[in-house]
Write a protein that holds these residues in place. Structure first.
Motif, PDB file in Angstrom:
ATOM      1  N   GLY A  83       0.791  -1.226   0.000  1.00  0.00           N
ATOM      2  CA  GLY A  83       0.000   0.000   0.000  1.00  0.00           C
ATOM      3  C   GLY A  83       0.818   1.268   0.000  1.00  0.00           C
ATOM      4  O   GLY A  83       0.254   2.360   0.148  1.00  0.00           O
ATOM      5  N   LEU A  84       2.134   1.179  -0.169  1.00  0.00           N
ATOM      6  CA  LEU A  84       2.968   2.369  -0.182  1.00  0.00           C
ATOM      7  C   LEU A  84       3.175   2.879  -1.609  1.00  0.00           C
ATOM      8  O   LEU A  84       3.155   2.100  -2.570  1.00  0.00           O
ATOM      9  N   TYR A  85       3.372   4.193  -1.726  1.00  0.00           N
ATOM     10  CA  TYR A  85       3.639   4.834  -3.009  1.00  0.00           C
ATOM     11  C   TYR A  85       4.961   5.586  -2.914  1.00  0.00           C
ATOM     12  O   TYR A  85       5.427   5.911  -1.820  1.00  0.00           O
ATOM     13  N   ILE A  86       5.532   5.875  -4.067  1.00  0.00           N
ATOM     14  CA  ILE A  86       6.809   6.578  -4.096  1.00  0.00           C
ATOM     15  C   ILE A  86       6.659   7.846  -4.931  1.00  0.00           C
ATOM     16  O   ILE A  86       5.967   7.854  -5.955  1.00  0.00           O
ATOM     17  N   GLU A  87       7.272   8.917  -4.486  1.00  0.00           N
ATOM     18  CA  GLU A  87       7.192  10.204  -5.173  1.00  0.00           C
ATOM     19  C   GLU A  87       8.587  10.646  -5.601  1.00  0.00           C
ATOM     20  O   GLU A  87       9.540  10.559  -4.835  1.00  0.00           O
ATOM     21  N   GLY A  88       8.697  11.123  -6.829  1.00  0.00           N
ATOM     22  CA  GLY A  88       9.974  11.609  -7.315  1.00  0.00           C
ATOM     23  C   GLY A  88      10.835  10.536  -7.953  1.00  0.00           C
ATOM     24  O   GLY A  88      11.967  10.817  -8.373  1.00  0.00           O
ATOM     25  N   ALA A  89      10.350   9.329  -8.020  1.00  0.00           N
ATOM     26  CA  ALA A  89      11.084   8.212  -8.619  1.00  0.00           C
ATOM     27  C   ALA A  89      10.083   7.076  -8.826  1.00  0.00           C
ATOM     28  O   ALA A  89       8.881   7.251  -8.642  1.00  0.00           O
ATOM     29  N   ARG A  90      10.582   5.916  -9.209  1.00  0.00           N
ATOM     30  CA  ARG A  90       9.724   4.731  -9.314  1.00  0.00           C
ATOM     31  C   ARG A  90      10.586   3.494  -9.092  1.00  0.00           C
ATOM     32  O   ARG A  90      11.822   3.565  -9.090  1.00  0.00           O
ATOM     33  N   TRP A  91       9.896   2.375  -8.883  1.00  0.00           N
ATOM     34  CA  TRP A  91      10.608   1.116  -8.684  1.00  0.00           C
ATOM     35  C   TRP A  91      10.305   0.203  -9.873  1.00  0.00           C
ATOM     36  O   TRP A  91       9.149  -0.085 -10.155  1.00  0.00           O
ATOM     37  N   PRO A  92      11.331  -0.259 -10.590  1.00  0.00           N
ATOM     38  CA  PRO A  92      11.090  -1.097 -11.769  1.00  0.00           C
ATOM     39  C   PRO A  92      10.539  -2.459 -11.377  1.00  0.00           C
ATOM     40  O   PRO A  92      10.804  -2.968 -10.296  1.00  0.00           O
ATOM     41  N   THR A  93       9.789  -3.044 -12.286  1.00  0.00           N
ATOM     42  CA  THR A  93       9.207  -4.369 -12.044  1.00  0.00           C
ATOM     43  C   THR A  93       9.469  -5.259 -13.250  1.00  0.00           C
ATOM     44  O   THR A  93       9.846  -4.793 -14.330  1.00  0.00           O
ATOM     45  N   GLY A  94       9.267  -6.538 -13.085  1.00  0.00           N
ATOM     46  CA  GLY A  94       9.441  -7.485 -14.171  1.00  0.00           C
ATOM     47  C   GLY A  94      10.882  -7.574 -14.641  1.00  0.00           C
ATOM     48  O   GLY A  94      11.824  -7.530 -13.835  1.00  0.00           O
ATOM     49  N   GLU A  95      11.058  -7.663 -15.943  1.00  0.00           N
ATOM     50  CA  GLU A  95      12.405  -7.794 -16.505  1.00  0.00           C
ATOM     51  C   GLU A  95      13.249  -6.558 -16.247  1.00  0.00           C
ATOM     52  O   GLU A  95      14.477  -6.639 -16.135  1.00  0.00           O
ATOM     53  N   GLU A  96      12.598  -5.398 -16.163  1.00  0.00           N
ATOM     54  CA  GLU A  96      13.333  -4.157 -15.925  1.00  0.00           C
ATOM     55  C   GLU A  96      14.029  -4.168 -14.569  1.00  0.00           C
ATOM     56  O   GLU A  96      15.055  -3.506 -14.381  1.00  0.00           O
ATOM     57  N   ALA A  97      13.499  -4.908 -13.608  1.00  0.00           N
ATOM     58  CA  ALA A  97      14.085  -4.963 -12.268  1.00  0.00           C
ATOM     59  C   ALA A  97      15.332  -5.826 -12.204  1.00  0.00           C
ATOM     60  O   ALA A  97      16.082  -5.767 -11.223  1.00  0.00           O
ATOM     61  N   GLY A  98      15.566  -6.637 -13.241  1.00  0.00           N
ATOM     62  CA  GLY A  98      16.742  -7.493 -13.245  1.00  0.00           C
ATOM     63  C   GLY A  98      16.491  -8.826 -12.562  1.00  0.00           C
ATOM     64  O   GLY A  98      15.365  -9.161 -12.167  1.00  0.00           O
ATOM     65  N   GLU A  99      17.559  -9.599 -12.412  1.00  0.00           N
ATOM     66  CA  GLU A  99      17.458 -10.905 -11.779  1.00  0.00           C
ATOM     67  C   GLU A  99      17.169 -10.762 -10.284  1.00  0.00           C
ATOM     68  O   GLU A  99      17.842  -9.994  -9.594  1.00  0.00           O
ATOM     69  N   PRO A 100      16.178 -11.461  -9.775  1.00  0.00           N
ATOM     70  CA  PRO A 100      15.878 -11.362  -8.340  1.00  0.00           C
ATOM     71  C   PRO A 100      16.939 -12.050  -7.484  1.00  0.00           C
ATOM     72  O   PRO A 100      17.593 -12.996  -7.915  1.00  0.00           O
ATOM     73  N   GLU A 101      17.089 -11.523  -6.268  1.00  0.00           N
ATOM     74  CA  GLU A 101      17.955 -12.140  -5.271  1.00  0.00           C
ATOM     75  C   GLU A 101      17.090 -12.635  -4.121  1.00  0.00           C
ATOM     76  O   GLU A 101      15.977 -12.145  -3.918  1.00  0.00           O
ATOM     77  N   LEU A 102      17.575 -13.576  -3.373  1.00  0.00           N
ATOM     78  CA  LEU A 102      16.843 -14.111  -2.237  1.00  0.00           C
ATOM     79  C   LEU A 102      17.373 -13.506  -0.941  1.00  0.00           C
ATOM     80  O   LEU A 102      18.574 -13.545  -0.671  1.00  0.00           O
ATOM     81  N   VAL A 103      16.476 -12.931  -0.163  1.00  0.00           N
ATOM     82  CA  VAL A 103      16.807 -12.427   1.175  1.00  0.00           C
ATOM     83  C   VAL A 103      16.052 -13.287   2.166  1.00  0.00           C
ATOM     84  O   VAL A 103      14.831 -13.178   2.272  1.00  0.00           O
ATOM     85  N   THR A 104      16.751 -14.166   2.835  1.00  0.00           N
ATOM     86  CA  THR A 104      16.159 -15.166   3.733  1.00  0.00           C
ATOM     87  C   THR A 104      14.932 -15.829   3.102  1.00  0.00           C
ATOM     88  O   THR A 104      13.868 -15.924   3.716  1.00  0.00           O
ATOM     89  N   GLY A 105      15.100 -16.224   1.845  1.00  0.00           N
ATOM     90  CA  GLY A 105      14.060 -16.977   1.162  1.00  0.00           C
ATOM     91  C   GLY A 105      13.042 -16.164   0.409  1.00  0.00           C
ATOM     92  O   GLY A 105      12.169 -16.740  -0.250  1.00  0.00           O
ATOM     93  N   THR A 106      13.100 -14.834   0.467  1.00  0.00           N
ATOM     94  CA  THR A 106      12.133 -13.979  -0.221  1.00  0.00           C
ATOM     95  C   THR A 106      12.780 -13.307  -1.428  1.00  0.00           C
ATOM     96  O   THR A 106      13.840 -12.686  -1.295  1.00  0.00           O
TER      97      THR A 106
END
Length: 316
Positions: free
Chosen positions: A233-256
């Motif tokens: 439910g959070l939003y970001i102002e002045g920038a954005r967060w990429p999703t999908g292929e644009e976000a790159g390869e995912p990493e695992l942080v304690t399984g997430t």
């Protein structure tokens, strides 16, 4: 001045909203005569009264909570209880003031200043009590917000829906709508308390860090993360967060799975939503700098991002 075009769009939008709010407050809600104004207020009152749900049955919820408070998830149960109690206070005040105003408009009670202030607020679509000179108490019972009356009432109904689901069996949701809580900080504290119980680490030597996950929809999550919790439910102002292929390869942080970094916002996307966030409780390191807003790490590849409850920022 080298700012993103969205900065000017945001400035002009806020300026226009401010002008129209001022015009409405001076004009008293607009125009087709006193009769139509009273009729509109009555229609709004009838809608609010019919839509407003009953209060949470705290005795029943407390009976459900009693055996759960001593468990590892007890802090989350306490948050749910506190949120239900505060929502009951707001529901009670809204219902009381609407019933009182209805009697006043029928001549069964003398019109008081709080009643007049409530009529004024409803007529200009302003959350009652937002005006610092108003004697209505809706604002004092509610959460910090800058929304108008209709929007904030709809927001309240969504908050009640989340609490109703949560309080039915007091099972913590896989992902909590953090902005939908009266006191979001209490939930983040509960995350640290639960992790401290599980790991045996001292609570006063813990803090939280956030990781942006690859989950775009909170209802697709079916597990609890390790040493933390999911929020949305959070939003970001002045920038954005990429999703999908644009976000790159995912990493695992304690399984997430987490992925992405901050990038420039797209034109006319002023407040893009963030994916589900993994709030992880961690032990404080000696190199971190304590401050009024938490521990600052002063690391080049970590952005210490402030989070606000309203767009007014300030103390929120």
């Amino acid at each position: 001045f080298g700012l993103h075009p969205n900065a000017e769009i945001g400035y002009l939008t806020n300026w226009t909203v401010s002008i129209f709010e001022t015009i409405l407050s001076l004009g008293g809600g607009g125009g087709g005569g006193a009769g139509s104004g009273v009729s509109a207020v009555k229609e709004s009152m009838e809608y609010f009264t019919k839509t407003l749900p009953e209060q949470f049955q705290m005795l029943t919820i407390m009976e459900t909570a009693e055996p759960l408070l001593g468990l590892e998830s007890g802090p989350f149960v306490v948050v749910a209880l506190q949120e239900c109690q505060r929502m009951n206070g707001l529901i009670s005040e809204i219902r009381r003031s609407l019933i009182e105003l209805d009697k006043g408009m029928k001549g069964q009670l003398n019109m008081s200043q709080p009643m007049e202030d409530l009529i004024k607020a409803i007529s200009i679509n302003q959350w009652p009590g937002r005006n610092p000179f108003s004697q209505c108490r809706w604002e004092s019972k509610a959460w910090p917000s800058m929304k108008n009356l209709i929007a904030e009432f709809a927001d309240m109904m969504l908050r009640i829906q989340q609490l109703a689901t949560w309080s039915s069996e007091l099972i913590t949701p896989f992902s909590v709508w953090l902005p939908g809580l009266f006191n979001p900080t209490s939930y983040l504290t509960a995350v640290m308390q639960v992790t401290a119980r599980r790991t045996g680490l001292p609570l006063d030597q813990m803090t939280t860090e956030t990781h942006v996950t690859t989950f775009l929809k909170h209802d697709s999550i079916d597990y609890y993360p390790t040493d933390g919790a999911f929020i949305h439910g959070l939003y970001i102002e002045g920038a954005r967060w990429p999703t999908g292929e644009e976000a790159g390869e995912p990493e695992l942080v304690t399984g997430t799975p987490v992925a992405g970094t901050l990038v420039d916002g797209r034109l006319k996307e002023l407040l893009p939503p963030l994916p589900v966030i993994y709030v992880k409780a961690v032990a404080v390191q000696s190199t971190w700098e304590p401050s009024a807003v938490g521990y600052l790490r002063r690391v080049a590849d970590i952005y210490e991002c402030p989070v606000y409850i309203t767009s007014f920022r300030g103390h929120t």
